[in-house]
Write a protein that holds these residues in place. Structure first.
Motif, PDB file in Angstrom:
ATOM      1  N   ALA A 235       2.473  49.660 -12.262  1.00 60.30           N
ATOM      2  CA  ALA A 235       3.235  50.872 -11.956  1.00 60.30           C
ATOM      3  C   ALA A 235       2.410  51.832 -11.102  1.00 60.30           C
ATOM      4  O   ALA A 235       2.926  52.441 -10.157  1.00 60.30           O
ATOM      5  N   ALA A 236       1.124  51.978 -11.421  1.00 62.06           N
ATOM      6  CA  ALA A 236       0.272  52.881 -10.639  1.00 62.06           C
ATOM      7  C   ALA A 236       0.092  52.354  -9.219  1.00 62.06           C
ATOM      8  O   ALA A 236       0.170  53.120  -8.246  1.00 62.06           O
ATOM      9  N   LEU A 237      -0.143  51.054  -9.070  1.00 64.97           N
ATOM     10  CA  LEU A 237      -0.325  50.499  -7.738  1.00 64.97           C
ATOM     11  C   LEU A 237       0.974  50.576  -6.937  1.00 64.97           C
ATOM     12  O   LEU A 237       0.950  50.823  -5.719  1.00 64.97           O
ATOM     13  N   ALA A 238       2.100  50.401  -7.610  1.00 61.99           N
ATOM     14  CA  ALA A 238       3.390  50.503  -6.925  1.00 61.99           C
ATOM     15  C   ALA A 238       3.620  51.924  -6.418  1.00 61.99           C
ATOM     16  O   ALA A 238       4.182  52.120  -5.330  1.00 61.99           O
ATOM     17  N   GLU A 239       3.195  52.924  -7.173  1.00 62.28           N
ATOM     18  CA  GLU A 239       3.343  54.309  -6.732  1.00 62.28           C
ATOM     19  C   GLU A 239       2.462  54.582  -5.516  1.00 62.28           C
ATOM     20  O   GLU A 239       2.877  55.262  -4.571  1.00 62.28           O
ATOM     21  N   MET A 240       1.235  54.061  -5.513  1.00 64.55           N
ATOM     22  CA  MET A 240       0.362  54.221  -4.347  1.00 64.55           C
ATOM     23  C   MET A 240       0.990  53.561  -3.120  1.00 64.55           C
ATOM     24  O   MET A 240       0.984  54.120  -2.013  1.00 64.55           O
ATOM     25  N   ARG A 241       1.518  52.368  -3.308  1.00 72.52           N
ATOM     26  CA  ARG A 241       2.134  51.652  -2.185  1.00 72.52           C
ATOM     27  C   ARG A 241       3.359  52.406  -1.671  1.00 72.52           C
ATOM     28  O   ARG A 241       3.562  52.522  -0.442  1.00 72.52           O
ATOM     29  N   ALA A 242       4.168  52.924  -2.590  1.00 72.57           N
ATOM     30  CA  ALA A 242       5.360  53.661  -2.169  1.00 72.57           C
ATOM     31  C   ALA A 242       4.977  54.892  -1.353  1.00 72.57           C
ATOM     32  O   ALA A 242       5.619  55.205  -0.337  1.00 72.57           O
ATOM     33  N   GLU A 243       3.938  55.601  -1.782  1.00 69.76           N
ATOM     34  CA  GLU A 243       3.496  56.782  -1.047  1.00 69.76           C
ATOM     35  C   GLU A 243       2.900  56.392   0.300  1.00 69.76           C
ATOM     36  O   GLU A 243       3.129  57.066   1.312  1.00 69.76           O
ATOM     37  N   ALA A 244       2.140  55.304   0.350  1.00 72.03           N
ATOM     38  CA  ALA A 244       1.570  54.848   1.623  1.00 72.03           C
ATOM     39  C   ALA A 244       2.673  54.426   2.589  1.00 72.03           C
ATOM     40  O   ALA A 244       2.610  54.722   3.793  1.00 72.03           O
ATOM     41  N   ARG A 245       3.697  53.741   2.099  1.00 71.84           N
ATOM     42  CA  ARG A 245       4.827  53.342   2.951  1.00 71.84           C
ATOM     43  C   ARG A 245       5.589  54.562   3.455  1.00 71.84           C
ATOM     44  O   ARG A 245       5.956  54.638   4.632  1.00 71.84           O
ATOM     45  N   ARG A 246       5.827  55.501   2.545  1.00 71.48           N
ATOM     46  CA  ARG A 246       6.547  56.715   2.956  1.00 71.48           C
ATOM     47  C   ARG A 246       5.735  57.495   3.990  1.00 71.48           C
ATOM     48  O   ARG A 246       6.272  57.995   4.977  1.00 71.48           O
ATOM     49  N   GLY A 247       4.405  57.598   3.755  1.00 71.52           N
ATOM     50  CA  GLY A 247       3.567  58.315   4.696  1.00 71.52           C
ATOM     51  C   GLY A 247       3.560  57.673   6.069  1.00 71.52           C
ATOM     52  O   GLY A 247       3.606  58.359   7.095  1.00 71.52           O
ATOM     53  N   ALA A 248       3.493  56.333   6.101  1.00 80.14           N
ATOM     54  CA  ALA A 248       3.505  55.645   7.390  1.00 80.14           C
ATOM     55  C   ALA A 248       4.817  55.871   8.129  1.00 80.14           C
ATOM     56  O   ALA A 248       4.836  55.991   9.361  1.00 80.14           O
ATOM     57  N   ARG A 249       5.910  55.952   7.381  1.00 76.37           N
ATOM     58  CA  ARG A 249       7.218  56.149   7.992  1.00 76.37           C
ATOM     59  C   ARG A 249       7.416  57.594   8.459  1.00 76.37           C
ATOM     60  O   ARG A 249       7.961  57.840   9.547  1.00 76.37           O
ATOM     61  N   VAL A 250       6.929  58.566   7.674  1.00 73.77           N
ATOM     62  CA  VAL A 250       7.207  59.974   7.938  1.00 73.77           C
ATOM     63  C   VAL A 250       6.145  60.615   8.821  1.00 73.77           C
ATOM     64  O   VAL A 250       6.460  61.392   9.733  1.00 73.77           O
ATOM     65  N   ARG A 251       4.869  60.277   8.566  1.00 74.03           N
ATOM     66  CA  ARG A 251       3.793  60.989   9.252  1.00 74.03           C
ATOM     67  C   ARG A 251       3.060  60.149  10.282  1.00 74.03           C
ATOM     68  O   ARG A 251       2.275  60.673  11.058  1.00 74.03           O
ATOM     69  N   GLY A 252       3.245  58.859  10.253  1.00 74.59           N
ATOM     70  CA  GLY A 252       2.551  58.003  11.198  1.00 74.59           C
ATOM     71  C   GLY A 252       1.708  56.976  10.465  1.00 74.59           C
ATOM     72  O   GLY A 252       1.204  57.228   9.362  1.00 74.59           O
ATOM     73  N   PRO A 253       1.490  55.799  11.044  1.00 73.60           N
ATOM     74  CA  PRO A 253       0.835  54.696  10.331  1.00 73.60           C
ATOM     75  C   PRO A 253      -0.638  54.908  10.054  1.00 73.60           C
ATOM     76  O   PRO A 253      -1.202  54.191   9.231  1.00 73.60           O
ATOM     77  N   ARG A 254      -1.292  55.868  10.725  1.00 75.31           N
ATOM     78  CA  ARG A 254      -2.727  56.045  10.530  1.00 75.31           C
ATOM     79  C   ARG A 254      -3.086  57.331   9.798  1.00 75.31           C
ATOM     80  O   ARG A 254      -4.267  57.633   9.620  1.00 75.31           O
ATOM     81  N   VAL A 255      -2.102  58.095   9.359  1.00 70.74           N
ATOM     82  CA  VAL A 255      -2.362  59.329   8.621  1.00 70.74           C
ATOM     83  C   VAL A 255      -2.685  58.986   7.172  1.00 70.74           C
ATOM     84  O   VAL A 255      -1.948  58.240   6.517  1.00 70.74           O
ATOM     85  N   GLU A 256      -3.798  59.496   6.675  1.00 70.41           N
ATOM     86  CA  GLU A 256      -4.207  59.226   5.300  1.00 70.41           C
ATOM     87  C   GLU A 256      -3.311  59.973   4.314  1.00 70.41           C
ATOM     88  O   GLU A 256      -2.740  61.013   4.624  1.00 70.41           O
ATOM     89  N   THR A 257      -3.213  59.433   3.126  1.00 70.73           N
ATOM     90  CA  THR A 257      -2.503  60.104   2.039  1.00 70.73           C
ATOM     91  C   THR A 257      -3.247  59.802   0.738  1.00 70.73           C
ATOM     92  O   THR A 257      -4.238  59.080   0.721  1.00 70.73           O
ATOM     93  N   GLY A 258      -2.774  60.354  -0.352  1.00 69.31           N
ATOM     94  CA  GLY A 258      -3.442  60.131  -1.629  1.00 69.31           C
ATOM     95  C   GLY A 258      -2.760  60.894  -2.743  1.00 69.31           C
ATOM     96  O   GLY A 258      -1.626  61.345  -2.614  1.00 69.31           O
ATOM     97  N   GLY A 259      -3.474  61.059  -3.849  1.00 70.87           N
ATOM     98  CA  GLY A 259      -2.914  61.756  -4.987  1.00 70.87           C
ATOM     99  C   GLY A 259      -3.846  61.708  -6.181  1.00 70.87           C
ATOM    100  O   GLY A 259      -5.027  61.380  -6.066  1.00 70.87           O
ATOM    101  N   THR A 260      -3.286  62.006  -7.345  1.00 73.40           N
ATOM    102  CA  THR A 260      -4.056  62.100  -8.576  1.00 73.40           C
ATOM    103  C   THR A 260      -3.937  60.801  -9.377  1.00 73.40           C
ATOM    104  O   THR A 260      -2.905  60.129  -9.341  1.00 73.40           O
ATOM    105  N   LEU A 261      -4.987  60.475 -10.103  1.00 73.50           N
ATOM    106  CA  LEU A 261      -4.993  59.325 -11.002  1.00 73.50           C
ATOM    107  C   LEU A 261      -5.048  59.812 -12.441  1.00 73.50           C
ATOM    108  O   LEU A 261      -5.798  60.735 -12.758  1.00 73.50           O
ATOM    109  N   LEU A 262      -4.270  59.196 -13.313  1.00 71.79           N
ATOM    110  CA  LEU A 262      -4.293  59.488 -14.735  1.00 71.79           C
ATOM    111  C   LEU A 262      -4.669  58.227 -15.485  1.00 71.79           C
ATOM    112  O   LEU A 262      -4.235  57.127 -15.144  1.00 71.79           O
ATOM    113  N   GLY A 263      -5.476  58.389 -16.514  1.00 74.56           N
ATOM    114  CA  GLY A 263      -5.909  57.241 -17.300  1.00 74.56           C
ATOM    115  C   GLY A 263      -7.032  57.630 -18.224  1.00 74.56           C
ATOM    116  O   GLY A 263      -7.042  58.720 -18.790  1.00 74.56           O
TER     117      GLY A 263
END
Length: 484
Positions: A293-321
């Motif tokens: 589930a965590a890896l799927a969320e990272m992938r979803a955000e990376a896909r969305r970022g590539a679509r919205v902001r461009g394929p080389r723009v970095e993205t990220g977020g918080t990790l819980l565990g």
């Protein structure tokens, strides 16, 4: 003269079509010879296991005779040896039974665990579970199947955690997943399980065992513990007899029946999980286990970022565990996307703070304090999953202005060359990963090197994928393809 016939040519075993048939001819290790381990070992011997090893450090005491299969004549002798002698007499031609007397965590080194087909952990001991988890993850060879059995405080509930050969987690891991799933269940179907096995506050009801009894673990009769042991063992064997691709890690929950006028408990219930994606913190040697589930969320955000902001723009977020030093495992349960005040460019990613504290507080409460702030993740699209100069400098002065944050924070970078990166975004799988558990500091003593953020943001103190001091009136960097 009466002739007793038992030749296989003319005799069909009564258990040949049952889950217990899986045990026939197998090599089995049972840890613990008490209320759970003794009946489980008995079941293995009667099912025709070829080799059975029983390990326990305790002696037979008077108090255990109420529910464990020992006699007055056995008092003062090692449980494992007494039990092994009795089980040997069941069918000495079919099953060889050995006793291992001593502390399980130290005596296991005397055994070649890879020769066993199944290990039953019936100790209900947190230290033993942690030892098995650490030994299992550091072993380069595949471990046998591992089943971890536990009984509740009043022997009305039992759980069995299954870690088949090839599973990424052992008993400690699976039981932690069970606790998280129980807390997350919106129907409250597992509230009794939480109270029994995963309470947020320690139970105040004390149980004083009979003089000379074993540890004060739980109350219950021989009928209670034998019934639970039978259900848990049968469920485990059902799972092991299934095709290997059905599931990886699993837990079985069983509840004892009540009287005809009492509230009827729920029936047996299975929960299953796929394997985690693994990374290693080279500095500590700890396993980093990322849930699907965590890896799927990272992938979803990376896909969305590539679509919205461009394929080389970095993205990220918080990790819980959580970080488990006893087992050497870092658990990543959840990953979030970037807060709205984050700054995302092709050169760097700054993690914002808007809403982060509130989200962490809510998740900590919802998971029974099991899942907390762990660190941050960010991407290096189309490049190596290695820390940049800014990342490395920031790790030496790591700090984050969030309440109740741990002394260490995980830095996770997802990246990879274009083929790896494109495949992850397109079809899933896993990107290249870099993980480092960095020590946080109380303050930042030096500014890291370039690149620096835009000057209109004011002074910013960096950390990998985020910053430690909120900029004055932050203005997001324009994002390619963003919609107003």
């Amino acid at each position: 003269m009466r002739v007793y016939e038992a030749r296989p040519e003319v005799t069909v075993r009564r258990d040949h079509a049952t889950p217990a048939a899986w045990l026939r001819g197998k090599r089995i290790l049972v840890l613990g010879a008490g209320a759970l381990g003794a009946p489980v070992a008995d079941m293995c011997a009667r099912a025709g296991a070829a080799h059975l090893t029983v390990a326990d450090h305790g002696l037979v005491h008077p108090g255990i005779l109420a529910r464990q299969p020992y006699t007055d004549a056995d008092i003062g002798f090692p449980k494992a040896r007494v039990l092994a002698d009795r089980l040997t007499r069941i069918d000495p031609h079919a099953t060889r039974v050995e006793a291992l007397v001593g502390n399980v965590t130290t005596r296991l080194s005397a055994l070649d665990l890879h020769t066993f087909d199944l290990i039953w952990d019936c100790t209900a001991n947190r230290i033993v579970r942690a030892h098995l988890e650490r030994a299992r993850r550091t072993d380069t060879a595949p471990w046998p199947h591992l089943a971890t059995l536990m009984i509740g405080h009043h022997a009305t509930r039992g759980i069995a955690a299954i870690s088949p050969r090839g599973a990424t987690g052992g008993g400690t891991d699976v039981l932690r997943r069970t606790a998280l799933a129980a807390h997350a269940d919106a129907t409250h179907a597992f509230d009794d399980l939480i109270d029994d096995f995963f309470p947020t506050t320690p139970p105040t009801e004390l149980f004083q065992p009979e003089p000379g009894c074993s540890d004060a673990t739980f109350t219950g009769s021989a009928a209670d513990v034998t019934a639970l042991a039978g259900q848990l063992a049968t469920g485990d064997l059902h799972a092991l007899a299934e095709p290997a691709d059905r599931h990886t890690m699993a837990v079985l929950i069983v509840r004892m029946p009540t009287g005809p006028t009492s509230t009827q408990p729920s029936g047996p219930r299975w929960l299953t999980w796929p394997n985690d994606t693994l990374a290693t913190d080279e500095a500590t040697g700890y396993d980093v286990r990322i849930t699907s589930a965590a890896l799927a969320e990272m992938r979803a955000e990376a896909r969305r970022g590539a679509r919205v902001r461009g394929p080389r723009v970095e993205t990220g977020g918080t990790l819980l565990g959580a970080v488990d030093d006893a087992t050497g495992v870092i658990f990543i349960d959840e990953a979030t996307g970037p807060p709205p005040d984050s700054l995302l460019t092709e050169a760097y990613f700054q993690h914002g703070l808007d809403g982060v504290s509130g989200h962490l507080t809510a998740r900590r409460k919802a998971t029974g304090n099991l899942s907390r702030f762990l660190g941050m993740w960010h991407t290096h699209p189309h490049t190596a999953a290695q820390p940049s100069t800014t990342d490395r400098a920031a790790m030496t002065s790591l700090t984050l202005p969030l309440d109740d944050t741990p002394a260490r924070a995980l830095v996770l970078i997802a990246g990879g060359p274009p083929p790896v990166w494109h495949q992850w975004l397109a079809t899933g799988g896993s990107p290249d990963l870099y993980a480092h558990l960095a020590a946080r500091t109380a303050s930042v003593t030096a500014e890291p090197p370039l690149p620096q953020p835009p000057t209109h943001l004011g002074p910013v103190q960096w950390w990998p994928g985020g910053y430690s001091t909120r900029p004055h009136s932050p203005v997001p960097v324009p994002r390619k393809g963003s919609r107003s």
